[in-house]
Design a protein around this motif. Structure first.
Motif, PDB file in Angstrom:
ATOM      1  N   ARG A 413       0.837  -1.202   0.000  1.00 38.81           N
ATOM      2  CA  ARG A 413       0.000   0.000   0.000  1.00 38.81           C
ATOM      3  C   ARG A 413       0.874   1.254   0.000  1.00 38.81           C
ATOM      4  O   ARG A 413       0.592   2.217  -0.706  1.00 38.81           O
ATOM      5  CB  ARG A 413      -0.914  -0.023   1.235  1.00 38.81           C
ATOM      6  N   ASN A 415       3.882   1.547  -1.250  1.00 37.22           N
ATOM      7  CA  ASN A 415       4.413   1.676  -2.613  1.00 37.22           C
ATOM      8  C   ASN A 415       3.351   2.250  -3.545  1.00 37.22           C
ATOM      9  O   ASN A 415       3.643   3.125  -4.359  1.00 37.22           O
ATOM     10  CB  ASN A 415       4.807   0.293  -3.142  1.00 37.22           C
ATOM     11  N   ARG A 446      19.382  -7.458   5.169  1.00 38.18           N
ATOM     12  CA  ARG A 446      18.130  -7.503   4.384  1.00 38.18           C
ATOM     13  C   ARG A 446      18.014  -8.905   3.806  1.00 38.18           C
ATOM     14  O   ARG A 446      18.880  -9.360   3.057  1.00 38.18           O
ATOM     15  CB  ARG A 446      18.195  -6.457   3.276  1.00 38.18           C
ATOM     16  N   GLY A 449      13.107  -8.556  -0.345  1.00 33.85           N
ATOM     17  CA  GLY A 449      12.321  -7.322  -0.524  1.00 33.85           C
ATOM     18  C   GLY A 449      12.164  -6.454   0.715  1.00 33.85           C
ATOM     19  O   GLY A 449      13.002  -5.596   0.998  1.00 33.85           O
ATOM     20  N   GLU A 450      11.078  -6.692   1.467  1.00 31.90           N
ATOM     21  CA  GLU A 450      10.826  -5.828   2.641  1.00 31.90           C
ATOM     22  C   GLU A 450      11.008  -6.625   3.928  1.00 31.90           C
ATOM     23  O   GLU A 450      10.418  -6.334   4.957  1.00 31.90           O
ATOM     24  CB  GLU A 450       9.452  -5.149   2.528  1.00 31.90           C
TER      25      GLU A 450
HETATM   26  N1  LIG Z   1       9.824   0.113  -3.060  1.00 31.30           N
HETATM   27  C1  LIG Z   1      10.164  -1.157  -2.931  1.00 31.30           C
HETATM   28  N2  LIG Z   1       9.221  -2.107  -2.834  1.00 31.30           N
HETATM   29  C2  LIG Z   1       9.578  -3.375  -2.673  1.00 31.30           C
HETATM   30  C3  LIG Z   1      10.921  -3.748  -2.613  1.00 31.30           C
HETATM   31  N3  LIG Z   1      10.983  -5.089  -2.440  1.00 31.30           N
HETATM   32  C4  LIG Z   1       9.705  -5.546  -2.391  1.00 31.30           C
HETATM   33  N4  LIG Z   1       8.837  -4.518  -2.537  1.00 31.30           N
HETATM   34  C5  LIG Z   1       7.393  -4.530  -2.572  1.00 31.30           C
HETATM   35  O1  LIG Z   1       6.895  -4.861  -1.296  1.00 31.30           O
HETATM   36  C6  LIG Z   1       5.559  -5.305  -1.450  1.00 31.30           C
HETATM   37  C7  LIG Z   1       5.269  -6.419  -0.475  1.00 31.30           C
HETATM   38  O2  LIG Z   1       3.914  -6.671  -0.542  1.00 31.30           O
HETATM   39  P1  LIG Z   1       3.180  -7.858   0.187  1.00 31.30           P
HETATM   40  O3  LIG Z   1       4.066  -9.073   0.178  1.00 31.30           O
HETATM   41  O4  LIG Z   1       1.823  -7.984  -0.387  1.00 31.30           O
HETATM   42  O5  LIG Z   1       3.141  -7.418   1.685  1.00 31.30           O
HETATM   43  P2  LIG Z   1       2.520  -6.131   2.381  1.00 31.30           P
HETATM   44  O6  LIG Z   1       1.837  -5.188   1.464  1.00 31.30           O
HETATM   45  O7  LIG Z   1       3.637  -5.545   3.189  1.00 31.30           O
HETATM   46  O8  LIG Z   1       1.457  -6.756   3.349  1.00 31.30           O
HETATM   47  P3  LIG Z   1       1.697  -7.463   4.720  1.00 31.30           P
HETATM   48  O9  LIG Z   1       3.033  -8.161   4.657  1.00 31.30           O
HETATM   49  O10 LIG Z   1       0.575  -8.414   4.891  1.00 31.30           O
HETATM   50  O11 LIG Z   1       1.707  -6.409   5.775  1.00 31.30           O
HETATM   51  C8  LIG Z   1       5.430  -5.760  -2.903  1.00 31.30           C
HETATM   52  O12 LIG Z   1       4.554  -4.868  -3.562  1.00 31.30           O
HETATM   53  C9  LIG Z   1       6.833  -5.605  -3.453  1.00 31.30           C
HETATM   54  O13 LIG Z   1       6.835  -5.162  -4.805  1.00 31.30           O
HETATM   55  C10 LIG Z   1      11.909  -2.723  -2.746  1.00 31.30           C
HETATM   56  O14 LIG Z   1      13.123  -2.944  -2.723  1.00 31.30           O
HETATM   57  N5  LIG Z   1      11.489  -1.455  -2.893  1.00 31.30           N
END
Ligand SMILES: Nc1nc2c(ncn2[C@@H]2O[C@H](COP(=O)(O)OP(=O)(O)OP(=O)(O)O)[C@@H](O)[C@H]2O)c(=O)[nH]1
Length: 529
Positions: A413, A415, A446, A449-450
């Motif tokens: 969200r 993003n 890390r 991703g997140e």
């Molecule tokens: N800006 C950015 N986004 C990233 C990166 N790595 C991963 N993402 C994004 O992180 C988002 C993770 O989304 P979800 O796995 O659905 O998790 P969430 O929205 O955090 O939901 P919950 O984990 O349930 O709280 C995805 O849209 C990925 O594209 C990055 O290095 N930079």
């Protein structure tokens, strides 16, 4: 000489006679020598105040211990005290005193007698009189304190090591002689103060040197934001207090910087060279083609005008001949240019292939990089090494290690509403807050991703939960700034202990499951798995 002189007056008279008989001038020194000869006594040597003051002046004052030593030396000289001077020198040098005192008498046993002997001497009852015995467990603890610190404090001082070993041996004897122990401890502490001062000085100088090297590398680094960030992290990491983990981190970061620097430099040089060659040849050919095309154009124009003026076939024949020759020359010239340009293209292709090969090589080198380019914390590879290292350390020291797996809440969200760049900046913000919030011995990396993993050495799961919860509070206190907007970033985390009998991946899976439980329970919380 007649009957022996007995009163000072008689001795003095006899001394004057002696000087006259020997035809010696009656100087104070000659008179003093003759007086003692008559009296059968030894001459008393005056205290060499001036010479000792001269020595005191030359004593160095570079370290606090040296300043202390000089002050005590001056005090002993001012009091004309051979005893104090002797004690001071013996303590300082850690060696036995001279056999004979400067006044010619037998040397009194100084308070700081030789520790090597002290350990072997039995305790005399008078020495121990009035002193309470030392409990064996306290002596053993003291021995351990000295023993454990010896490799560090006496690394460059053989004498201090000897004294320390003697002290440890003595402390481990069944009985102790309080006065001897006191003396040995005083000697050891005295010598130790020099060693510690020295080591602190060396450490400071080395850190200063390291910082200078980093600043220098930073100044000559190509203008690359990642490199700049790493260099700043290196300069910060070289600030005291140092720990083994910080040094390991420094080493890994420096390796990354070196790899990246080599990469950037090579690519820039190659690209520059290729561009320069291609541009130069292209411009050269362009100029040639323009000139020769202009010349042929003029010749064809002249032929056309001659043809217009021709009135007979005979007039036309040489003009046509000329036009054909010009056309042939033009075709040959054009072919030459085409050949040269083809050659140029082949060379550019070969250079391109070389650049590709180099890039592949550099990509392989880049695989050695252990830090994440976006956030500056460890990447997956760096995390793996940190986990291996901490597992080994825990086995060695018999301590516990925990890990925490963090996953940013609702990151999609963020993003979607603020944009991908803001998402990147939010991850960097989280890493920065974590670095400040975590204890020096903790490591963050890390994982994907997140997702982040924190390695917490020498920590129980309960303590690990406490550390992660503190990070959550710090993150709430330091909101992420996106332009004017303040954004609260939260994460859910799973904490677990690394067990000795399982691979690290199993612990990560457990932490992951606990993290999902935290998500399901409403996010922004920590669960233990
Ligand atoms: N800006 C950015 N986004 C990233 C990166 N790595 C991963 N993402 C994004 O992180 C988002 C993770 O989304 P979800 O796995 O659905 O998790 P969430 O929205 O955090 O939901 P919950 O984990 O349930 O709280 C995805 O849209 C990925 O594209 C990055 O290095 N930079």
């Amino acid at each position: 000489m007649g009957s022996p002189a007995s009163t000072p007056q008689e001795i003095a008279r006899e001394a004057v006679r002696l000087l006259a008989a020997r035809r010696l001038p009656p100087t104070p020194e000659n008179f003093q020598a003759a007086y003692h000869e008559v009296a059968g006594t030894r001459p008393l040597q005056p205290f060499p105040l001036a010479q000792l003051r001269q020595i005191a002046q030359a004593l160095p004052e570079r370290t606090p211990a040296q300043v202390r030593f000089k002050a005590l030396f001056n005090k002993a000289v001012a009091r004309h005290s051979w005893d104090d001077l002797e004690k001071l020198l013996v303590q300082h040098l850690g060696t036995a005193p001279a056999a004979t005192a400067p006044d010619g008498g037998a040397s009194p046993t100084p308070a700081a007698a030789v520790p090597a002997c002290a350990a072997a001497q039995p305790a005399s009852p008078s020495d121990a009189a009035g002193e309470a015995p030392i409990a064996p467990e306290i002596a053993e603890q003291a021995a351990r304190v000295v023993d454990v610190a010896l490799p560090l404090v006496a690394a460059d001082d053989a004498r201090l090591r000897e004294m320390g070993e003697e002290l440890v041996r003595y402390l481990r004897l069944p009985q102790h002689h309080a006065a001897t122990l006191k003396r040995m401890l005083a000697d050891y502490a005295w010598r130790l103060s020099f060693g510690v001062d020295e080591q602190l000085g060396v450490r400071q100088a080395l850190l200063g040197l390291l910082k200078q090297v980093f600043e220098h590398i930073d100044a000559i680094s190509p203008d690359n934001p990642w490199l700049r960030q790493q260099m700043q992290a290196l300069v910060q990491a070289a600030e005291p207090p140092l720990s083994q983990r910080r040094l390991e981190d420094l080493q890994a970061r420096l390796k990354d910087v070196i790899v990246k620097q080599a990469e950037a430099r090579e690519q820039t040089l190659r690209a520059q060279e290729l561009m320069r060659q291609t541009l130069a040849t292209f411009l050269e050919r362009l100029a040639q083609t323009t000139v020769s095309t202009g010349q042929y154009h003029a010749k064809f124009e002249a032929c056309a005008q001659a043809l217009e003026r021709a009135e007979s076939l005979a007039d036309m024949a040489p003009v046509v001949q000329e036009a054909i020759q010009t056309a042939r020359a033009f075709a040959a010239d054009t072919q030459r240019v085409v050949d040269e340009l083809t050659d140029l293209r082949d060379r550019a292709d070969r250079a391109e292939a070389e650049v590709q090969r180099l890039r592949r090589e550099l990509d392989q080198m880049a695989e050695l990089v252990t830090h994440d380019l976006l956030t500056g914390v460890l990447n997956r590879k760096g995390l793996q090494s940190a986990l291996d290292r901490e597992t080994r350390r825990a086995e060695r020291t018999g301590t516990r290690v925990c890990i925490a797996l963090l996953d940013v809440d609702d990151f999609k969200r963020l993003n979607d509403t603020l944009g991908h760049l803001a998402g990147d900046a939010a991850l960097k913000h989280l890493a920065d807050v974590a670095r400040r919030s975590l204890r020096p011995q903790d490591t963050i990396g890390r994982y994907g991703g997140e997702e982040f993993i924190i390695v917490l050495p020498d920590t129980t799961p309960e303590e690990a939960c406490g550390v992660v919860q503190r990070l959550q509070r710090d993150l709430s206190a330091h909101l992420f700034l996106q332009g004017e907007q303040q954004v609260l970033i939260t994460f859910s985390a799973g904490v677990t202990e690394l067990r000795r009998d399982e691979p690290v991946e199993a612990a990560i899976a457990r932490a992951d499951a606990a993290m999902y439980k935290a998500k399901r329970a409403g996010k922004n919380r920590v669960m233990q798995g």
